[in-house]
Design a protein around this motif. Structure first.
Motif, PDB file in Angstrom:
ATOM      1  N   ARG C 142     -71.628 -40.194  41.828  1.00 49.12           N
ATOM      2  CA  ARG C 142     -72.877 -40.563  41.175  1.00 49.12           C
ATOM      3  C   ARG C 142     -74.066 -40.273  42.089  1.00 49.12           C
ATOM      4  O   ARG C 142     -75.063 -39.694  41.679  1.00 49.12           O
ATOM      5  N   ALA C 143     -73.922 -40.663  43.351  1.00 47.71           N
ATOM      6  CA  ALA C 143     -75.009 -40.443  44.308  1.00 47.71           C
ATOM      7  C   ALA C 143     -75.284 -38.941  44.446  1.00 47.71           C
ATOM      8  O   ALA C 143     -76.435 -38.504  44.480  1.00 47.71           O
ATOM      9  N   VAL C 144     -74.206 -38.165  44.504  1.00 55.79           N
ATOM     10  CA  VAL C 144     -74.360 -36.722  44.668  1.00 55.79           C
ATOM     11  C   VAL C 144     -75.005 -36.108  43.435  1.00 55.79           C
ATOM     12  O   VAL C 144     -75.852 -35.210  43.539  1.00 55.79           O
ATOM     13  N   GLU C 145     -74.654 -36.621  42.272  1.00 50.20           N
ATOM     14  CA  GLU C 145     -75.257 -36.089  41.050  1.00 50.20           C
ATOM     15  C   GLU C 145     -76.766 -36.318  41.044  1.00 50.20           C
ATOM     16  O   GLU C 145     -77.525 -35.493  40.537  1.00 50.20           O
ATOM     17  N   GLU C 146     -77.195 -37.439  41.638  1.00 53.49           N
ATOM     18  CA  GLU C 146     -78.648 -37.665  41.722  1.00 53.49           C
ATOM     19  C   GLU C 146     -79.312 -36.593  42.563  1.00 53.49           C
ATOM     20  O   GLU C 146     -80.381 -36.086  42.217  1.00 53.49           O
ATOM     21  N   ILE C 147     -78.664 -36.254  43.670  1.00 49.98           N
ATOM     22  CA  ILE C 147     -79.237 -35.213  44.539  1.00 49.98           C
ATOM     23  C   ILE C 147     -79.214 -33.869  43.828  1.00 49.98           C
ATOM     24  O   ILE C 147     -80.155 -33.073  43.922  1.00 49.98           O
ATOM     25  N   ILE C 148     -78.138 -33.637  43.074  1.00 47.74           N
ATOM     26  CA  ILE C 148     -78.047 -32.388  42.317  1.00 47.74           C
ATOM     27  C   ILE C 148     -79.204 -32.304  41.318  1.00 47.74           C
ATOM     28  O   ILE C 148     -79.830 -31.249  41.180  1.00 47.74           O
ATOM     29  N   ASP C 149     -79.501 -33.429  40.675  1.00 45.40           N
ATOM     30  CA  ASP C 149     -80.648 -33.450  39.761  1.00 45.40           C
ATOM     31  C   ASP C 149     -81.936 -33.167  40.508  1.00 45.40           C
ATOM     32  O   ASP C 149     -82.760 -32.373  40.085  1.00 45.40           O
ATOM     33  N   PHE C 150     -82.083 -33.837  41.640  1.00 43.01           N
ATOM     34  CA  PHE C 150     -83.294 -33.712  42.440  1.00 43.01           C
ATOM     35  C   PHE C 150     -83.527 -32.255  42.860  1.00 43.01           C
ATOM     36  O   PHE C 150     -84.639 -31.741  42.794  1.00 43.01           O
ATOM     37  N   MET C 151     -82.452 -31.585  43.264  1.00 46.31           N
ATOM     38  CA  MET C 151     -82.579 -30.206  43.730  1.00 46.31           C
ATOM     39  C   MET C 151     -82.510 -29.209  42.576  1.00 46.31           C
ATOM     40  O   MET C 151     -82.557 -28.003  42.805  1.00 46.31           O
ATOM     41  N   GLU C 152     -82.341 -29.685  41.379  1.00 48.06           N
ATOM     42  CA  GLU C 152     -82.301 -28.835  40.181  1.00 48.06           C
ATOM     43  C   GLU C 152     -81.205 -27.767  40.260  1.00 48.06           C
ATOM     44  O   GLU C 152     -81.444 -26.583  40.077  1.00 48.06           O
ATOM     45  N   ILE C 153     -79.996 -28.194  40.579  1.00 47.48           N
ATOM     46  CA  ILE C 153     -78.881 -27.247  40.639  1.00 47.48           C
ATOM     47  C   ILE C 153     -77.720 -27.720  39.761  1.00 47.48           C
ATOM     48  O   ILE C 153     -76.562 -27.400  40.029  1.00 47.48           O
ATOM     49  N   GLN C 154     -78.036 -28.440  38.679  1.00 48.07           N
ATOM     50  CA  GLN C 154     -76.979 -28.970  37.808  1.00 48.07           C
ATOM     51  C   GLN C 154     -76.076 -27.861  37.261  1.00 48.07           C
ATOM     52  O   GLN C 154     -74.864 -28.028  37.159  1.00 48.07           O
ATOM     53  N   HIS C 155     -76.711 -26.738  36.902  1.00 53.37           N
ATOM     54  CA  HIS C 155     -75.958 -25.689  36.208  1.00 53.37           C
ATOM     55  C   HIS C 155     -74.906 -25.029  37.079  1.00 53.37           C
ATOM     56  O   HIS C 155     -74.039 -24.326  36.590  1.00 53.37           O
ATOM     57  N   ILE C 156     -74.976 -25.197  38.399  1.00 57.15           N
ATOM     58  CA  ILE C 156     -74.002 -24.482  39.241  1.00 57.15           C
ATOM     59  C   ILE C 156     -73.057 -25.436  39.960  1.00 57.15           C
ATOM     60  O   ILE C 156     -72.377 -25.042  40.893  1.00 57.15           O
ATOM     61  N   ARG C 157     -72.968 -26.678  39.511  1.00 61.34           N
ATOM     62  CA  ARG C 157     -72.246 -27.640  40.339  1.00 61.34           C
ATOM     63  C   ARG C 157     -70.771 -27.287  40.529  1.00 61.34           C
ATOM     64  O   ARG C 157     -70.202 -27.606  41.561  1.00 61.34           O
ATOM     65  N   LYS C 158     -70.161 -26.600  39.597  1.00 63.96           N
ATOM     66  CA  LYS C 158     -68.730 -26.268  39.762  1.00 63.96           C
ATOM     67  C   LYS C 158     -68.507 -24.834  40.262  1.00 63.96           C
ATOM     68  O   LYS C 158     -67.388 -24.340  40.276  1.00 63.96           O
ATOM     69  N   THR C 159     -69.578 -24.168  40.653  1.00 62.01           N
ATOM     70  CA  THR C 159     -69.447 -22.784  41.120  1.00 62.01           C
ATOM     71  C   THR C 159     -69.118 -22.763  42.614  1.00 62.01           C
ATOM     72  O   THR C 159     -69.723 -23.512  43.378  1.00 62.01           O
ATOM     73  N   PRO C 160     -68.165 -21.901  43.016  1.00 60.32           N
ATOM     74  CA  PRO C 160     -67.936 -21.743  44.460  1.00 60.32           C
ATOM     75  C   PRO C 160     -69.200 -21.182  45.120  1.00 60.32           C
ATOM     76  O   PRO C 160     -69.803 -20.248  44.584  1.00 60.32           O
ATOM     77  N   VAL C 161     -69.615 -21.736  46.249  1.00 63.75           N
ATOM     78  CA  VAL C 161     -70.910 -21.360  46.808  1.00 63.75           C
ATOM     79  C   VAL C 161     -70.971 -19.893  47.217  1.00 63.75           C
ATOM     80  O   VAL C 161     -72.041 -19.304  47.225  1.00 63.75           O
ATOM     81  N   GLY C 162     -69.809 -19.329  47.542  1.00 68.12           N
ATOM     82  CA  GLY C 162     -69.802 -17.927  47.941  1.00 68.12           C
ATOM     83  C   GLY C 162     -70.369 -17.002  46.873  1.00 68.12           C
ATOM     84  O   GLY C 162     -70.870 -15.922  47.173  1.00 68.12           O
ATOM     85  N   ARG C 163     -70.316 -17.425  45.616  1.00 64.40           N
ATOM     86  CA  ARG C 163     -70.765 -16.551  44.530  1.00 64.40           C
ATOM     87  C   ARG C 163     -72.256 -16.696  44.238  1.00 64.40           C
ATOM     88  O   ARG C 163     -72.794 -15.996  43.391  1.00 64.40           O
ATOM     89  N   LEU C 164     -72.931 -17.653  44.888  1.00 66.08           N
ATOM     90  CA  LEU C 164     -74.327 -17.916  44.557  1.00 66.08           C
ATOM     91  C   LEU C 164     -75.275 -16.967  45.278  1.00 66.08           C
ATOM     92  O   LEU C 164     -74.973 -16.505  46.377  1.00 66.08           O
ATOM     93  N   PRO C 165     -76.431 -16.699  44.680  1.00 68.67           N
ATOM     94  CA  PRO C 165     -77.442 -15.923  45.389  1.00 68.67           C
ATOM     95  C   PRO C 165     -78.024 -16.724  46.539  1.00 68.67           C
ATOM     96  O   PRO C 165     -77.947 -17.961  46.573  1.00 68.67           O
TER      97      PRO C 165
END
Lengths: 358, 299, 266
Positions: C142-165
């Protein structure tokens, strides 16, 4: 039934954090377990049970142990067989010297002994990485084998070094038929695999992977290097130790220290490379592949020599087997470094979108 | 303690150590040039020795057999570069290391599938007997074979050192070892360099294979000497030719001394792991080896 | 409340720190302090020792001389040879110049690692997945989801980071550091290699972190415009020595700094 997650909405984080979040996966795993626990013992013959399925399960457990250390925590080990040897010989001694313990507690204690050895030989990992560490684990391989061969206590002063596993008896029930041995092995492997799966998806697993992917960053975020690496060695060796104990008790019956050579360590390393590094499923796929390949080759070359009247000796077949093993390792490292498990995952992703390509 | 016996053991150990150095040298060459820790070096030694001895036994002239084996090793080296290393370029070192473990199996299977798996004796015309004059004058029994083998190893090491230092190819090799990208940028043909290095490593494997084969027979166990070379490398550092020599001497001598003086106390057979334990203890004190460079992690 | 008014007492003080690698002197006798809630920038030409300074503060490098003092829970802690995970336990988090994410893990898992110090369940509980272990996973999710909201990265939460720009990776790295709820946040060139738009986003995140969570921030940045805009005070390093220290306006007028950047004939 189509493999789709469409329509399966999750309204809580708990639902999203289930062990198998997709419904079809849950059904498949349940079916698989039903077949393994009920179907197989009913229909499989003795050869399949004791010569293929039991060793497959044991190797899968050892591969799982190595995968925790190498695949998840990123510490390459060539000493897997030594940890198995510790498990086998310590289980023998616990059952022999403390018969009141029972077999399962003896297996657990044997696994803990392997853990202790793993921690000792894991200490160098605090200072060295990569193939330096791999060489250090070779020290474990040679030293442990030497100790078991030379120190009579381990083999109960057996002159040849061979030990004969005692009959397994749990709560008054004797496990002496292929079916019962298979079920015991399956039960232990299934429970340990479940625990490993849980562990790898919680804090410990994330710490392992963080250390594997970038140790400096892991330390900076607060993950203690020493504790994490040694815990990886301990858990991994525990799994290998229990696998070793079963190798003696439910598979071979009689073992000698020479059964746990470097060659066995390599074989288990090959299982995780082919099956999938850093994947629980991969450990099973790899173990199945490496267990079945020699059988398949024997049948294949047997048929070949039969049809063409060629005389293909057993030595040739075993050399070809070596070459195929080695070649496959190189092939997988080049083409699909994440092994069969990744191929399976890709297949699932495609299936999810089928019949559309994207 | 008998002093002359002590020296006999020590010198025997040092001479055996030179033989370890010879195998370790093959590792160092490849590691320096391509950053690959070639676990298959032992299998290459085995393949070279087995090919050579099998040709001899089929009545091929000594020098022709030597030439053919050398050609085989050179072609093999180039093939490995093409088939295994090139597709794995830019992969982490540990992946390359595992690939060479696979390569080990391929080479072991290949050599035995072609030449059979029975052991062979190899006669180089040097008797493995103590030198009488030395025994007479000092009471030490030192094998003539060991001494000549060490001489050969010394010559080989010196030749390689000169090759690295003074030839154009040697200079290119050092440049590649230092920085692949930079070497490419100044127009050094990386692939050719790697092929050359693997060929040279094949040649070193042949020499090591002949000497070890003549001493212990050409058999599968020959592949295990690669395992003996690993502690040598840890001790000496992976990228130092000098390290391979000094490491080999230290391991050879301490192993023999330990076997003779410590072995009886613990039931013998400690040669199988003693070198590793020395290397391990050493790692804890100086992880980069005697002559290796200290690595600073940049973040 | 204006930003200036929030700035409080000194929370970190770097005292006469010297660091060298072999013969190379990365830092020489550097001292400066950081006050609570401020944004403190470290600037300087390439090779000035900026990253080394951050590495010293959070224990990746150990200086040969000098000490770092940190105020944690009202008491001063003095250290010069602390490990980086101990620094994390004291509330220091950071990002790296060359992104140091865990490439094989998803965005969610990466950020979850930031919570590791707050988890208490033993590995046995985690393996069995009951009780405390399970509750903790949920609570921190839950705490992490708040940070995810804050940083506006909800859409990529299940993506392996290696694939991100690249730009998103930088954001995930900041999210991971925030997940630790740090008292002191060290940012090593958070805007390097970004285009104008991404830089603006990142500036906004940094200022928001500072405002909303009150986190004290030390950042290294090359873009002078950004530095002048968002920092309260600036330290200037050159060849491992401190050559300037003050508000952006003071630094702008500092002759030694101008010389270091433009180069002068000595």
């Amino acid at each position: 039934m189509l493999y789709r997650e469409a329509g399966q909405f999750k309204s809580t984080y708990a639902a999203d954090q289930q062990i198998f979040p997709i419904r079809q996966d849950r059904i498949a795993v349940t079916l698989l377990l039903l077949v393994a626990f009920i179907g197989v013992p009913l229909f499989a013959n003795e050869y399949w049970l004791s010569a293929i399925l039991v060793p497959f399960l044991i190797f899968a457990l050892a591969a799982l142990g190595l995968n925790i250390l190498t695949g998840y925590a990123g510490q390459l080990s060539l000493g897997t067989a030594a940890f198995m040897a510790v498990g086998a010989f310590m289980a023998y001694n616990f059952v022999l010297r403390m018969p009141w313990l029972g077999v399962i507690p003896s297996f657990i204690l044997a696994g803990l002994c392997a853990s202790a050895v793993g921690i000792v030989f894991g200490l160098p990992s605090l200072r060295i990485k990569g193939f330096y560490l791999a060489v250090a684990t070779l020290a474990c391989q040679f030293f442990v084998l030497w100790a078991i061969q030379r120190i009579g206590w381990f083999t109960n002063n057996s002159s040849t070094g061979v030990i004969t596993a005692q009959t397994i008896e749990i709560l008054g029930h004797t496990f002496d038929t292929p079916q019962s041995k298979y079920l015991l092995t399956l039960g232990i492997v299934a429970v340990l695999a479940l625990l490993a799966k849980n562990l790898m998806r919680s804090e410990t697993g994330r710490a392992f992977m963080a250390v594997r992917d970038m140790d400096v960053a892991a330390s900076v975020i607060g993950i203690p290097m020493m504790k994490t690496k040694l815990l990886a060695f301990a858990i991994s060796s525990f799994y290998c130790g229990v696998a070793g104990a079963m190798y003696a008790y439910t598979y071979l019956g009689t073992v000698e220290p020479e059964a746990f050579t470097l060659d066995l360590s390599f074989r288990i390393l090959f299982m995780i490379i082919i099956g999938g590094v850093g994947s629980i499923l991969g450990s099973f796929l790899g173990a199945a592949f490496i267990t079945l390949l020699p059988i398949f080759l024997n049948v294949f070359f047997g048929a070949l020599s039969h049809t063409f009247g060629l005389d293909i000796s057993h030595a040739i077949v075993s050399n070809i087997e070596l070459m195929i093993f080695g070649g496959l390792i190189i092939f997988f490292l080049i083409v699909e470094p994440h092994g069969l498990a990744r191929l399976w995952q890709i297949a699932k992703e495609k299936l999810r979108l089928w019949p559309f390509p994207h | 303690m008998n002093v002359s016996f002590f020296f006999e053991v020590l010198i025997g150990g040092l001479l055996a150590g030179v033989m370890y150095s010879l195998v370790a040298l093959g590792f160092v060459l490849i590691y320096k040039a391509s950053g690959v820790f070639n676990f298959a070096q032992g299998a290459m030694v085995f393949l070279a020795a087995l090919t050579f001895v099998s040709l001899l036994e089929r009545g091929v002239n000594f020098w022709l057999a030597l030439g053919v084996t050398l050609a085989v090793m050179v072609v093999l080296g180039m093939a490995i570069e093409r088939v295994v290393l090139r597709p794995l370029v830019n992969q982490p070192p540990i992946t390359l290391f595992m690939a060479t473990i696979g390569l080990t199996f391929v080479l072991e299977g290949l050599s035995q599938a072609v030449w059979g798996s029975q052991p062979h004796g190899l006669e180089l015309g040097i008797a493995d007997v103590p030198m009488q004059w030395l025994a007479d004058s000092t009471g030490m029994f030192i094998s003539q074979f060991d001494l000549i083998a060490s001489g050969v190893a010394a010559v080989l090491v010196a030749a390689l050192a000169l090759f690295f230092q003074y030839t154009r190819v040697g200079r290119a090799l050092r440049a590649v070892a230092d920085d692949h990208q930079a070497a490419l940028a100044v127009g050094i043909p990386l692939k050719n360099i790697w092929a050359i290095v693997w060929a040279v490593a094949g040649f070193v494997a042949l020499v090591a294979g002949m000497l070890w084969g003549a001493r212990n027979g050409v058999q599968y166990a020959l592949t295990f000497i690669a395992l003996k070379a690993l502690p040598v490398l840890i001790l000496g550092g992976f990228e130092s030719i000098l390290g391979a020599i000094v490491g080999g001497l230290i391991i050879g001598a301490s192993e023999k001394l330990a076997e003779v003086y410590l072995g009886p106390m613990v039931g013998g057979g400690i040669e199988s792991w003693f070198a590793y334990v020395i290397a391990l203890l050493f790692l804890l004190v100086r992880p980069q080896g005697l002559f290796g460079e200290k690595i600073i992690d940049r973040v | 409340m204006s930003r200036e008014a929030r700035i409080g007492e000194t929370v970190l003080s770097v005292e006469k720190v010297s660091l060298s690698f072999g013969g190379v002197k990365a830092l020489q006798d550097v001292s400066f302090d950081v006050r609570e809630h401020e944004v403190r920038a470290i600037i300087g030409p390439n090779g000035a020792g900026k990253s080394s300074m951050l590495n010293v503060i959070n224990g990746v490098y150990h200086p040969q001389q000098g000490t770092i003092r940190l105020r944690a829970n009202g008491a001063w802690k003095e250290f010069s040879d602390m490990d980086s995970h101990e620094a994390a336990a004291l509330g220091i988090a950071r990002t790296f110049q060359n992104i140091a994410l865990f490439k094989g893990m998803t965005v969610l898992d990466n950020i979850m690692t930031g919570r590791n110090l707050k988890m208490r369940a033993s590995f046995l509980e985690q393996a069995i997945w009951i009780g405390r272990a399970r509750r903790e996973e949920l609570k921190h999710r839950r705490a992490v989801e708040e940070i995810i909201d804050f940083m506006e990265i909800q859409h990529i939460r299940k993506t392996p980071v290696g694939r991100l720009p690249y730009g998103l990776q930088k954001r995930v790295e900041l999210a991971r550091a925030l997940a630790a709820e740090p008292r002191l946040l060290l940012l090593d060139e958070p805007m390097a290699g970004m285009n104008m738009e991404e830089k603006q986003d990142m500036c906004r995140f940094v200022l928001d972190v500072n405002d909303q969570y009150g986190t004290t921030i030390v950042l290294i940045e090359h873009d002078m415009g950004v530095v002048m805009d968002i920092s309260d005070r600036v330290v200037v390093l050159d060849y491992g020595r401190k050559i300037g220290d003050g508000t952006p306006e003071e630094i702008r007028g500092n002759q030694a700094v101008i010389d270091a950047y433009l180069g002068v004939a000595h």
